[in-house]
Motif scaffolding. Sequence first.
Motif, mmCIF file in Angstrom:
data_model
loop_
_atom_site.group_PDB
_atom_site.id
_atom_site.type_symbol
_atom_site.label_atom_id
_atom_site.label_comp_id
_atom_site.label_asym_id
_atom_site.label_seq_id
_atom_site.Cartn_x
_atom_site.Cartn_y
_atom_site.Cartn_z
ATOM 1 N N MET A 1 0.839 -1.189 0.000
ATOM 2 C CA MET A 1 0.000 0.000 0.000
ATOM 3 C C MET A 1 0.880 1.247 0.000
ATOM 4 S SD MET A 1 -3.110 -0.741 2.577
ATOM 5 C CE MET A 1 -3.959 -2.284 2.560
ATOM 6 N N ALA A 2 0.351 2.325 -0.521
ATOM 7 C CA ALA A 2 1.094 3.585 -0.557
ATOM 8 C C ALA A 2 0.404 4.612 0.322
ATOM 9 C CB ALA A 2 1.186 4.094 -1.994
ATOM 10 N N ASP A 3 1.110 5.682 0.588
ATOM 11 C CA ASP A 3 0.574 6.729 1.453
ATOM 12 C C ASP A 3 -0.591 7.463 0.802
ATOM 13 O OD1 ASP A 3 2.543 6.017 3.242
ATOM 14 O OD2 ASP A 3 3.864 7.664 2.708
ATOM 15 N N ILE A 4 -1.412 8.075 1.659
ATOM 16 C CA ILE A 4 -2.566 8.863 1.235
ATOM 17 C C ILE A 4 -2.287 10.309 1.622
ATOM 18 C CG2 ILE A 4 -5.061 9.186 1.424
ATOM 19 C CD1 ILE A 4 -4.184 6.384 0.394
ATOM 20 N N MET A 5 -2.464 11.222 0.674
ATOM 21 C CA MET A 5 -2.270 12.634 0.972
ATOM 22 C C MET A 5 -3.621 13.325 1.092
ATOM 23 S SD MET A 5 -0.477 15.698 -1.141
ATOM 24 C CE MET A 5 1.144 15.011 -0.947
ATOM 25 N N PHE A 6 -3.725 14.142 2.109
ATOM 26 C CA PHE A 6 -4.898 14.985 2.301
ATOM 27 C C PHE A 6 -4.438 16.407 2.022
ATOM 28 C CE2 PHE A 6 -5.437 11.151 4.719
ATOM 29 C CZ PHE A 6 -6.711 10.753 4.341
ATOM 30 N N ALA A 7 -5.110 17.077 1.085
ATOM 31 C CA ALA A 7 -4.632 18.374 0.619
ATOM 32 C C ALA A 7 -5.717 19.438 0.675
ATOM 33 C CB ALA A 7 -4.127 18.253 -0.822
ATOM 34 N N CYS A 8 -5.300 20.639 1.059
ATOM 35 C CA CYS A 8 -6.147 21.815 0.981
ATOM 36 C C CYS A 8 -5.240 22.997 0.665
ATOM 37 C CB CYS A 8 -6.967 22.023 2.257
ATOM 38 S SG CYS A 8 -6.024 22.316 3.746
ATOM 39 N N VAL A 9 -5.769 24.174 0.652
ATOM 40 C CA VAL A 9 -4.983 25.334 0.235
ATOM 41 C C VAL A 9 -3.890 25.666 1.247
ATOM 42 C CG1 VAL A 9 -5.041 27.786 -0.362
ATOM 43 C CG2 VAL A 9 -6.870 26.276 -1.149
ATOM 44 N N ALA A 36 -0.703 18.278 3.012
ATOM 45 C CA ALA A 36 0.044 19.370 2.402
ATOM 46 C C ALA A 36 -0.951 20.381 1.845
ATOM 47 C CB ALA A 36 0.959 18.849 1.288
ATOM 48 N N GLY A 37 -0.433 21.557 1.496
ATOM 49 C CA GLY A 37 -1.283 22.611 0.950
ATOM 50 C C GLY A 37 -0.627 23.310 -0.219
ATOM 51 N N THR A 38 -1.446 23.809 -1.116
ATOM 52 C CA THR A 38 -0.922 24.486 -2.297
ATOM 53 C C THR A 38 -0.328 25.851 -1.978
ATOM 54 O OG1 THR A 38 -3.152 25.277 -2.758
ATOM 55 C CG2 THR A 38 -2.441 23.277 -3.909
ATOM 56 N N ASN A 39 -0.808 26.471 -0.897
ATOM 57 C CA ASN A 39 -0.285 27.764 -0.452
ATOM 58 C C ASN A 39 -0.246 27.724 1.075
ATOM 59 O OD1 ASN A 39 0.540 30.431 -0.333
ATOM 60 N ND2 ASN A 39 -1.517 31.255 -0.625
ATOM 61 N N PRO A 40 0.731 26.982 1.640
ATOM 62 C CA PRO A 40 0.700 26.710 3.076
ATOM 63 C C PRO A 40 0.796 27.949 3.958
ATOM 64 C CG PRO A 40 2.742 25.911 2.102
ATOM 65 C CD PRO A 40 1.878 26.391 0.979
ATOM 66 N N GLY A 82 -11.302 20.664 -1.129
ATOM 67 C CA GLY A 82 -11.943 21.826 -1.717
ATOM 68 C C GLY A 82 -10.959 22.855 -2.236
ATOM 69 N N CYS A 83 -9.738 22.433 -2.586
ATOM 70 C CA CYS A 83 -8.776 23.408 -3.125
ATOM 71 C C CYS A 83 -8.979 23.628 -4.618
ATOM 72 C CB CYS A 83 -7.336 23.023 -2.808
ATOM 73 S SG CYS A 83 -6.781 21.417 -3.386
ATOM 74 N N GLY A 84 -9.867 22.851 -5.221
ATOM 75 C CA GLY A 84 -10.250 23.068 -6.613
ATOM 76 C C GLY A 84 -9.096 23.067 -7.586
ATOM 77 N N GLU A 85 -9.055 24.091 -8.420
ATOM 78 C CA GLU A 85 -8.060 24.146 -9.484
ATOM 79 C C GLU A 85 -6.644 24.378 -8.985
ATOM 80 O OE1 GLU A 85 -9.363 26.937 -12.393
ATOM 81 O OE2 GLU A 85 -11.251 25.892 -12.708
ATOM 82 N N ASP A 102 -13.889 25.277 5.087
ATOM 83 C CA ASP A 102 -12.670 25.643 5.800
ATOM 84 C C ASP A 102 -13.038 26.120 7.206
ATOM 85 O OD1 ASP A 102 -10.220 26.637 6.679
ATOM 86 O OD2 ASP A 102 -9.798 27.708 4.821
ATOM 87 N N PRO A 103 -12.407 25.563 8.251
ATOM 88 C CA PRO A 103 -12.734 25.977 9.618
ATOM 89 C C PRO A 103 -12.119 27.319 10.029
ATOM 90 C CG PRO A 103 -11.014 24.322 9.674
ATOM 91 C CD PRO A 103 -11.457 24.453 8.241
ATOM 92 N N LYS A 104 -11.242 27.867 9.194
ATOM 93 C CA LYS A 104 -10.578 29.128 9.532
ATOM 94 C C LYS A 104 -11.615 30.227 9.783
ATOM 95 C CE LYS A 104 -7.254 32.477 7.805
ATOM 96 N NZ LYS A 104 -6.411 32.871 6.684
ATOM 97 N N ASN A 105 -11.440 30.919 10.898
ATOM 98 C CA ASN A 105 -12.301 32.050 11.296
ATOM 99 C C ASN A 105 -13.752 31.660 11.568
ATOM 100 O OD1 ASN A 105 -10.095 33.832 11.059
ATOM 101 N ND2 ASN A 105 -10.493 34.064 8.877
ATOM 102 N N LYS A 106 -13.996 30.382 11.758
ATOM 103 C CA LYS A 106 -15.353 29.937 12.099
ATOM 104 C C LYS A 106 -15.496 29.899 13.624
ATOM 105 C CE LYS A 106 -16.985 28.677 7.990
ATOM 106 N NZ LYS A 106 -16.726 29.796 7.141
ATOM 107 N N PRO A 107 -16.701 30.103 14.141
ATOM 108 C CA PRO A 107 -16.928 29.919 15.581
ATOM 109 C C PRO A 107 -16.574 28.477 15.961
ATOM 110 C CG PRO A 107 -18.846 30.920 14.523
ATOM 111 C CD PRO A 107 -17.914 30.502 13.421
#
Length: 131
Positions: A1-9, A36-40, A82-85, A102-107
């Motif tokens: 098996m290989a690793d699984i990446m979870f990605a967001c912006v 990882a993220g496209t714009n960490p 949800g990082c889309g394109e 995205d949980p950022k700035n959410k209550p």
Amino acid sequence: MADIMFACVHNAGRSQMAAAFFNKHKTQDEVKGISAGTNPASEVHDVVREIMLEVGVDLSNIKPVKLTPELARTVSTIVTMGCGETCPYVPGVKVIDWSITDPKNKPINEAREIRDEIENKIKVFIAENNY
């Protein structure tokens, strides 16, 4: 098996939670979750560190990582949050998109709902793929 990446912006919320939950709940030692993220961002969001501690996961020493094509080629599957394109296309790597808020700035209560949604999705993903 290989690793699984979870990605967001920003690699500071959703993908960090997903990788942590994957590693917490997986049953196969041969596979691990990474994120990882496209714009960490410079650090994991405060609210994410707080709500993950509530479920016994300490992200205080975790730093966001840049999602590069080279890194993406080291995994068998990329689960985007949800990082889309802005997510890179890597030939031969399966991509699954979970459009998660995205949980950022959410209550904190909304952030907890997002955390729980991610954990539930991870449990189903592990069961369906025998990880």
